[in-house]
Every structure is written in structure tokens, then in C-alpha cells.
Design a protein around this motif. Structure first.
Motif, PDB file in Angstrom:
ATOM      1  N   GLY A 249       0.975  -1.247   0.026  1.00 43.60           N
ATOM      2  CA  GLY A 249       0.061   0.058   0.108  1.00 43.60           C
ATOM      3  C   GLY A 249       0.895   1.200   0.089  1.00 43.60           C
ATOM      4  N   GLY A 250       1.891   1.359   0.907  1.00 42.17           N
ATOM      5  CA  GLY A 250       2.808   2.527   0.841  1.00 42.17           C
ATOM      6  C   GLY A 250       3.593   2.689  -0.564  1.00 42.17           C
ATOM      7  N   ALA A 251       3.965   1.714  -1.046  1.00 43.50           N
ATOM      8  CA  ALA A 251       4.762   1.800  -2.356  1.00 43.50           C
ATOM      9  C   ALA A 251       3.893   2.273  -3.419  1.00 43.50           C
ATOM     10  CB  ALA A 251       5.372   0.536  -2.476  1.00 43.50           C
ATOM     11  N   VAL A 252       2.724   1.672  -3.514  1.00 46.43           N
ATOM     12  CA  VAL A 252       1.773   2.261  -4.463  1.00 46.43           C
ATOM     13  C   VAL A 252       1.247   3.667  -4.420  1.00 46.43           C
ATOM     14  CG1 VAL A 252      -0.751   2.075  -5.102  1.00 46.43           C
ATOM     15  CG2 VAL A 252       0.800  -0.053  -5.051  1.00 46.43           C
ATOM     16  N   SER A 253       1.011   3.786  -3.138  1.00 48.14           N
ATOM     17  CA  SER A 253       0.944   5.307  -2.737  1.00 48.14           C
ATOM     18  C   SER A 253       2.039   6.159  -3.209  1.00 48.14           C
ATOM     19  CB  SER A 253       0.535   5.443  -1.359  1.00 48.14           C
ATOM     20  OG  SER A 253       0.508   7.132  -0.936  1.00 48.14           O
ATOM     21  N   VAL A 254       3.302   5.876  -2.987  1.00 49.73           N
ATOM     22  CA  VAL A 254       4.315   6.811  -3.412  1.00 49.73           C
ATOM     23  C   VAL A 254       4.188   6.879  -4.768  1.00 49.73           C
ATOM     24  CG1 VAL A 254       6.738   7.082  -3.290  1.00 49.73           C
ATOM     25  CG2 VAL A 254       5.638   6.526  -1.316  1.00 49.73           C
ATOM     26  N   MET A 255       4.162   5.735  -5.590  1.00 51.20           N
ATOM     27  CA  MET A 255       4.315   5.701  -6.886  1.00 51.20           C
ATOM     28  C   MET A 255       3.204   6.588  -7.445  1.00 51.20           C
ATOM     29  SD  MET A 255       5.953   1.886  -7.857  1.00 51.20           S
ATOM     30  CE  MET A 255       4.715   0.884  -6.920  1.00 51.20           C
ATOM     31  N   LEU A 256       2.155   6.518  -7.242  1.00 52.15           N
ATOM     32  CA  LEU A 256       0.786   7.248  -7.741  1.00 52.15           C
ATOM     33  C   LEU A 256       1.067   8.499  -7.426  1.00 52.15           C
ATOM     34  CD1 LEU A 256      -2.136   4.730  -7.197  1.00 52.15           C
ATOM     35  CD2 LEU A 256      -1.114   5.148  -9.228  1.00 52.15           C
ATOM     36  N   MET A 257       1.694   9.059  -6.189  1.00 56.38           N
ATOM     37  CA  MET A 257       1.718  10.655  -6.059  1.00 56.38           C
ATOM     38  C   MET A 257       2.835  10.981  -6.859  1.00 56.38           C
ATOM     39  SD  MET A 257      -0.455  11.389  -4.196  1.00 56.38           S
ATOM     40  CE  MET A 257      -0.327  13.004  -3.294  1.00 56.38           C
ATOM     41  N   SER A 258       3.964  10.158  -7.249  1.00 49.83           N
ATOM     42  CA  SER A 258       4.769  10.726  -8.121  1.00 49.83           C
ATOM     43  C   SER A 258       4.501  10.789  -9.382  1.00 49.83           C
ATOM     44  CB  SER A 258       5.972   9.486  -8.058  1.00 49.83           C
ATOM     45  OG  SER A 258       6.861  10.008  -8.895  1.00 49.83           O
ATOM     46  N   HIS A 259       3.728   9.824  -9.794  1.00 49.88           N
ATOM     47  CA  HIS A 259       2.887  10.178 -11.050  1.00 49.88           C
ATOM     48  C   HIS A 259       2.014  11.281 -11.166  1.00 49.88           C
ATOM     49  CE1 HIS A 259      -0.630   9.378 -13.960  1.00 49.88           C
ATOM     50  NE2 HIS A 259       0.231   8.955 -14.701  1.00 49.88           N
TER      51      HIS A 259
END
Length: 134
Positions: free
Chosen positions: A39-49
Motif C-alpha cells: 500500500g505504501g509503495a503504490v501510494s508513493v508511485m501514484l503520488m509521483s505520477h
């Protein structure tokens, strides 16, 4: 200040996610830790996008910024839903989605902390503040 604080969030969020993941793994076990990390990794990747596409649009075609922002929100929440659905379907317990959901909040929690620290620093330096006068 806002963009600078947002960029600092990307620096601090990974150590935060790792510390929480290790703590959860120690207390509750490997599965919960992995689900939180997911969940944390997905959140960071989507916020970066989200950040990259928004900034690119702001510089290249500011008239479409509102539409791009709405597209980013729709994409981000659809992807969150997809990840939760996959975890739900692959797990033995419906509660397996709970650590994933909390992982999704990791970026926002760190961002709030970074904004708070920066606001306090600006207040001490005599930076932007509100004196109560209308």
C-alpha cells in the motif's frame, strides 16, 4: 513552500514506510507487513505520477490543468481500488486489505508532518504567518 515541502515528502516517506513495515512485521507477522508495504509503495508511485503529470501540464498547457487533475484523481483511485480488489481476492481473510489501506495513507501522513514542520520553521523565522487581523 508547498512544492518544496511536497518534494521533501518523497525523501522522508520511504524511511517511514520501511520503519512501519519492519515494526508491523515484528509485531504482527510477515503478511501484514508486506500488505502495508504494498500500500505504501503504490501510494508513493501514484503520488509521483500525479506530481510529474501535473507539473508537466502546468508548464506546457495550463489551460488543461483542471482536466489533468481530475484524470489523475480518477486514475489514482481506480488503481487503489484495483490493488485492494487483488489483495482481497488473493487472501484468506477479508481483513487483509486493512494494512494495504493504511499503507495508502503513508504518503499523506508524512506529507502532513513535513508541512507542519515547515510551517513551524517559517513561523520561527518570521516567515508567512497570520496575525489574527482581518
Amino acid at each position: 513552500m508547498t512544492e518544496k515541502s511536497l518534494l521533501k515528502t518523497f525523501v522522508y516517506v520511504w524511511p517511514f514506510i520501511l520503519v512501519v513495515t519492519i515494526t508491523l512485521g515484528t509485531i504482527f507477522g510477515r503478511t501484514i507487513a508486506i500488505n502495508y508495504f504494498l500500500g505504501g509503495a503504490v501510494s508513493v508511485m501514484l503520488m509521483s505520477h500525479n506530481y510529474r503529470t501535473t507539473m508537466k501540464t502546468a508548464y506546457t498547457n495550463p489551460q488543461t490543468l483542471r482536466r489533468r487533475t481530475m484524470q489523475n484523481y480518477a486514475f489514482r483511485y481506480a488503481f487503489y481500488a484495483l490493488i485492494l480488489l487483488i489483495v482481497y481476492l488473493r487472501s484468506d481473510s477479508p481483513y487483509a486489505v486493512v494494512p494495504v489501506f493504511f499503507g495508502f495513507t503513508a504518503f499523506k501522513m508524512v506529507m502532513i508532518g513535513v508541512f507542519f514542520v515547515h510551517a513551524r520553521k517559517d513561523g520561527r523565522k518570521g516567515g508567512p504567518h497570520h496575525d489574527g487581523m482581518a
